[in-house]
Design a protein around this motif. Structure first.
Motif, PDB file in Angstrom:
ATOM      1  N   GLU A 339     -31.903 104.647   0.309  1.00  0.00           N
ATOM      2  CA  GLU A 339     -32.326 103.847  -0.841  1.00  0.00           C
ATOM      3  C   GLU A 339     -33.672 103.172  -0.594  1.00  0.00           C
ATOM      4  OE1 GLU A 339     -29.410 100.851  -1.306  1.00  0.00           O
ATOM      5  OE2 GLU A 339     -27.898 102.163  -2.187  1.00  0.00           O
ATOM      6  N   THR A 340     -34.328 102.796  -1.702  1.00  0.00           N
ATOM      7  CA  THR A 340     -35.461 101.884  -1.639  1.00  0.00           C
ATOM      8  C   THR A 340     -34.925 100.451  -1.629  1.00  0.00           C
ATOM      9  OG1 THR A 340     -35.658 101.687  -4.038  1.00  0.00           O
ATOM     10  CG2 THR A 340     -36.860 103.496  -3.001  1.00  0.00           C
ATOM     11  N   VAL A 341     -35.810  99.477  -1.494  1.00  0.00           N
ATOM     12  CA  VAL A 341     -35.400  98.069  -1.506  1.00  0.00           C
ATOM     13  C   VAL A 341     -34.736  97.700  -2.823  1.00  0.00           C
ATOM     14  CG1 VAL A 341     -36.242  95.689  -1.383  1.00  0.00           C
ATOM     15  CG2 VAL A 341     -37.207  97.423   0.134  1.00  0.00           C
ATOM     16  N   SER A 342     -35.193  98.318  -3.920  1.00  0.00           N
ATOM     17  CA  SER A 342     -34.637  97.996  -5.241  1.00  0.00           C
ATOM     18  C   SER A 342     -33.334  98.736  -5.526  1.00  0.00           C
ATOM     19  CB  SER A 342     -35.663  98.332  -6.337  1.00  0.00           C
ATOM     20  OG  SER A 342     -35.915  99.729  -6.385  1.00  0.00           O
ATOM     21  N   GLY A 343     -32.855  99.558  -4.579  1.00  0.00           N
ATOM     22  CA  GLY A 343     -31.594 100.262  -4.773  1.00  0.00           C
ATOM     23  C   GLY A 343     -31.739 101.647  -5.374  1.00  0.00           C
ATOM     24  N   LYS A 344     -32.965 102.116  -5.545  1.00  0.00           N
ATOM     25  CA  LYS A 344     -33.214 103.443  -6.096  1.00  0.00           C
ATOM     26  C   LYS A 344     -33.011 104.489  -5.012  1.00  0.00           C
ATOM     27  CE  LYS A 344     -36.729 105.969  -8.741  1.00  0.00           C
ATOM     28  NZ  LYS A 344     -38.088 105.877  -9.336  1.00  0.00           N
ATOM     29  N   VAL A 345     -32.281 105.557  -5.342  1.00  0.00           N
ATOM     30  CA  VAL A 345     -32.029 106.621  -4.369  1.00  0.00           C
ATOM     31  C   VAL A 345     -33.316 107.381  -4.089  1.00  0.00           C
ATOM     32  CG1 VAL A 345     -30.790 108.772  -3.942  1.00  0.00           C
ATOM     33  CG2 VAL A 345     -29.623 106.873  -5.070  1.00  0.00           C
ATOM     34  N   GLN A 346     -33.637 107.538  -2.809  1.00  0.00           N
ATOM     35  CA  GLN A 346     -34.798 108.326  -2.402  1.00  0.00           C
ATOM     36  C   GLN A 346     -34.355 109.778  -2.234  1.00  0.00           C
ATOM     37  OE1 GLN A 346     -36.016 105.726   1.002  1.00  0.00           O
ATOM     38  NE2 GLN A 346     -37.958 105.634  -0.099  1.00  0.00           N
ATOM     39  N   ARG A 347     -34.678 110.595  -3.212  1.00  0.00           N
ATOM     40  CA  ARG A 347     -34.173 111.959  -3.268  1.00  0.00           C
ATOM     41  C   ARG A 347     -34.563 112.784  -2.038  1.00  0.00           C
ATOM     42  NH1 ARG A 347     -32.433 114.217  -8.190  1.00  0.00           N
ATOM     43  NH2 ARG A 347     -32.279 112.656  -9.830  1.00  0.00           N
ATOM     44  N   GLU A 348     -35.861 112.822  -1.744  1.00  0.00           N
ATOM     45  CA  GLU A 348     -36.322 113.691  -0.668  1.00  0.00           C
ATOM     46  C   GLU A 348     -35.721 113.293   0.676  1.00  0.00           C
ATOM     47  OE1 GLU A 348     -40.502 114.231  -0.440  1.00  0.00           O
ATOM     48  OE2 GLU A 348     -40.723 114.816  -2.552  1.00  0.00           O
ATOM     49  N   LYS A 349     -35.693 111.985   0.960  1.00  0.00           N
ATOM     50  CA  LYS A 349     -35.147 111.531   2.237  1.00  0.00           C
ATOM     51  C   LYS A 349     -33.643 111.755   2.311  1.00  0.00           C
ATOM     52  CE  LYS A 349     -38.739 108.147   3.315  1.00  0.00           C
ATOM     53  NZ  LYS A 349     -39.049 106.736   3.635  1.00  0.00           N
ATOM     54  N   THR A 350     -32.959 111.613   1.162  1.00  0.00           N
ATOM     55  CA  THR A 350     -31.528 111.881   1.135  1.00  0.00           C
ATOM     56  C   THR A 350     -31.249 113.368   1.380  1.00  0.00           C
ATOM     57  OG1 THR A 350     -31.076 110.028  -0.359  1.00  0.00           O
ATOM     58  CG2 THR A 350     -29.446 111.808  -0.296  1.00  0.00           C
ATOM     59  N   LEU A 351     -32.027 114.230   0.723  1.00  0.00           N
ATOM     60  CA  LEU A 351     -31.831 115.670   0.897  1.00  0.00           C
ATOM     61  C   LEU A 351     -32.191 116.108   2.311  1.00  0.00           C
ATOM     62  CD1 LEU A 351     -33.204 116.900  -2.548  1.00  0.00           C
ATOM     63  CD2 LEU A 351     -30.817 116.838  -1.806  1.00  0.00           C
ATOM     64  N   ASP A 352     -33.135 115.391   2.947  1.00  0.00           N
ATOM     65  CA  ASP A 352     -33.488 115.720   4.338  1.00  0.00           C
ATOM     66  C   ASP A 352     -32.288 115.568   5.260  1.00  0.00           C
ATOM     67  OD1 ASP A 352     -36.069 116.338   3.734  1.00  0.00           O
ATOM     68  OD2 ASP A 352     -36.904 114.382   4.304  1.00  0.00           O
ATOM     69  N   LEU A 353     -31.336 114.697   4.882  1.00  0.00           N
ATOM     70  CA  LEU A 353     -30.138 114.493   5.714  1.00  0.00           C
ATOM     71  C   LEU A 353     -29.268 115.752   5.763  1.00  0.00           C
ATOM     72  CD1 LEU A 353     -29.050 110.922   4.552  1.00  0.00           C
ATOM     73  CD2 LEU A 353     -30.354 111.529   6.585  1.00  0.00           C
ATOM     74  N   LEU A 354     -29.436 116.637   4.778  1.00  0.00           N
ATOM     75  CA  LEU A 354     -28.653 117.868   4.752  1.00  0.00           C
ATOM     76  C   LEU A 354     -29.103 118.842   5.836  1.00  0.00           C
ATOM     77  CD1 LEU A 354     -28.448 118.462   0.899  1.00  0.00           C
ATOM     78  CD2 LEU A 354     -26.624 117.656   2.377  1.00  0.00           C
TER      79      LEU A 354
END
Length: 354
Positions: A339-354
């Motif tokens: 997430e960002t500080v405002s709670g927005k999902v960071q798509r690219e960084k989340t997908l990098d976890l895959l």
């Protein structure tokens, strides 16, 4: 008469106290020298606002490209404050609450609105759990979704709340239907000096939700050859602003947001908009998820769904509202989204976890 940026409205109050232009300078320096970390940021902004320059330096969020530092004209910020005041019928003497950080354009604009429109502004620490007087009546406030969620039982004393910084999740959308405050989602960016459009989220006639944003005054929109939003707002920016937001324009003053051009998926020649698919699925899925793609030999890109939390079986009825090309072909699970500080999902960084 549109006020000039070098004037402070005589009805303006900060935490219950009235200040002249010169007295406000002393407050700024006091914040810088002795304040809490968030107050130092406020002090620096007020000092910059009251100096002899006609612009403020601030960081963009990346809506029109990579984040960068730009100069925003102070008079443009005043014009934006006037437009918001007109749209929401904000009047001198109204009481406002600032619980956003002033590093963002949204936080800066709350303070500018107060100084220019003559509001009585209370400032609290920009926490995810904002601490404010929930017995005091406020006319106007701005929050991120996380703040509203964590304050949902305490915001009935606020007349109007605008939400930005991240999409409003379905579980929060459901909860705000029963609160007294009227809540609006905003659309905007640093380049447009905060929001240029809003959509009402609760207290709607018939109770039906709409994905359509309504423009504020003096905003003209069009689309480029990608289908992305082009904004002409001469009172806010001298240049035409080309965004990466794919939209469907409805009439002269409304548009439907479909998603980010950066995220468009080309699956077998069919263009798919992840955010639009997510909006259809939100009422059916209670946990956080996102729609994305992975490389596929046959289709080029294959549509996938990534869900947060423990693996579970998803019934077919969840996908009943999708077109045949919009149904994900694979389900993947991640323990925790980035997430960002405002709670927005960071798509690219989340997908990098895959």
């Amino acid at each position: 008469m549109i006020p000039k940026f070098d004037k402070v409205h005589r009805r303006f109050k900060l935490n219950g106290n009235s200040y002249s232009h010169d007295a406000l300078k002393d407050v700024a320096y006091s914040y810088i020298k002795e304040g809490e970390p968030f107050e130092k940021v406020i002090g620096n902004f007020v000092a910059d606002w009251l100096d002899h320059n006609n612009f403020i330096k601030t960081r963009t969020s990346g809506s029109t490209g990579k984040p960068k530092t730009i100069e925003v004209k102070k008079q443009a910020m005043v014009n934006s404050a006037i437009a918001t005041g007109d749209y929401f019928n904000i009047s001198p003497g109204d009481k406002a609450l600032l619980c956003l950080p002033l590093e963002s354009i949204a936080g800066k604009m709350m303070l500018v609105r107060a100084m220019m429109l003559g509001l009585e502004l209370d400032i609290v620490s920009p926490s995810k759990f904002p601490s404010f007087d929930n017995y005091k009546a406020y006319d106007f406030s701005a929050m991120i979704p996380t703040q509203l969620y964590n304050s949902i039982e305490r915001v009935n004393n606020i007349k109007t709340i605008i939400i930005g910084g991240a999409p409003v999740p379905i579980h929060l959308l459901k909860r705000i239907q029963n609160i007294q405050a009227t809540v609006y989602e905003t659309f905007g960016m640093t380049e447009t000096v905060s929001h240029i459009a809003v959509r009402q989220l609760n207290h709607l006639q018939g109770g039906e939700q709409s994905n359509v944003f309504k423009l504020l005054p003096n905003i003209i929109i069009s689309q480029d050859d990608r289908g992305c939003l082009v904004i002409n707002a001469p009172k806010l920016n001298d240049e035409t602003i080309v965004t990466n937001d794919v939209v469907n324009i409805i009439g002269d003053n409304e548009f439907e947001w479909l998603g980010r051009y950066d995220n468009v998926i080309n699956s077998g020649g069919v263009k798919l908009y992840p955010e639009a698919i997510e909006a259809k699925l939100q009422p059916e899925i209670n946990q956080r998820f996102l729609v994305a793609s992975k490389t596929d030999k046959e289709l080029g890109e294959k549509l996938i769904m990534v869900l947060e939390g423990e693996r579970f079986d998803i019934p077919e009825t969840v996908f009943k509202g999708l077109d045949k090309y919009e149904k994900p072909k694979e389900m993947l699970f991640i323990p925790k989204f980035v997430e960002t500080v405002s709670g927005k999902v960071q798509r690219e960084k989340t997908l990098d976890l895959l």
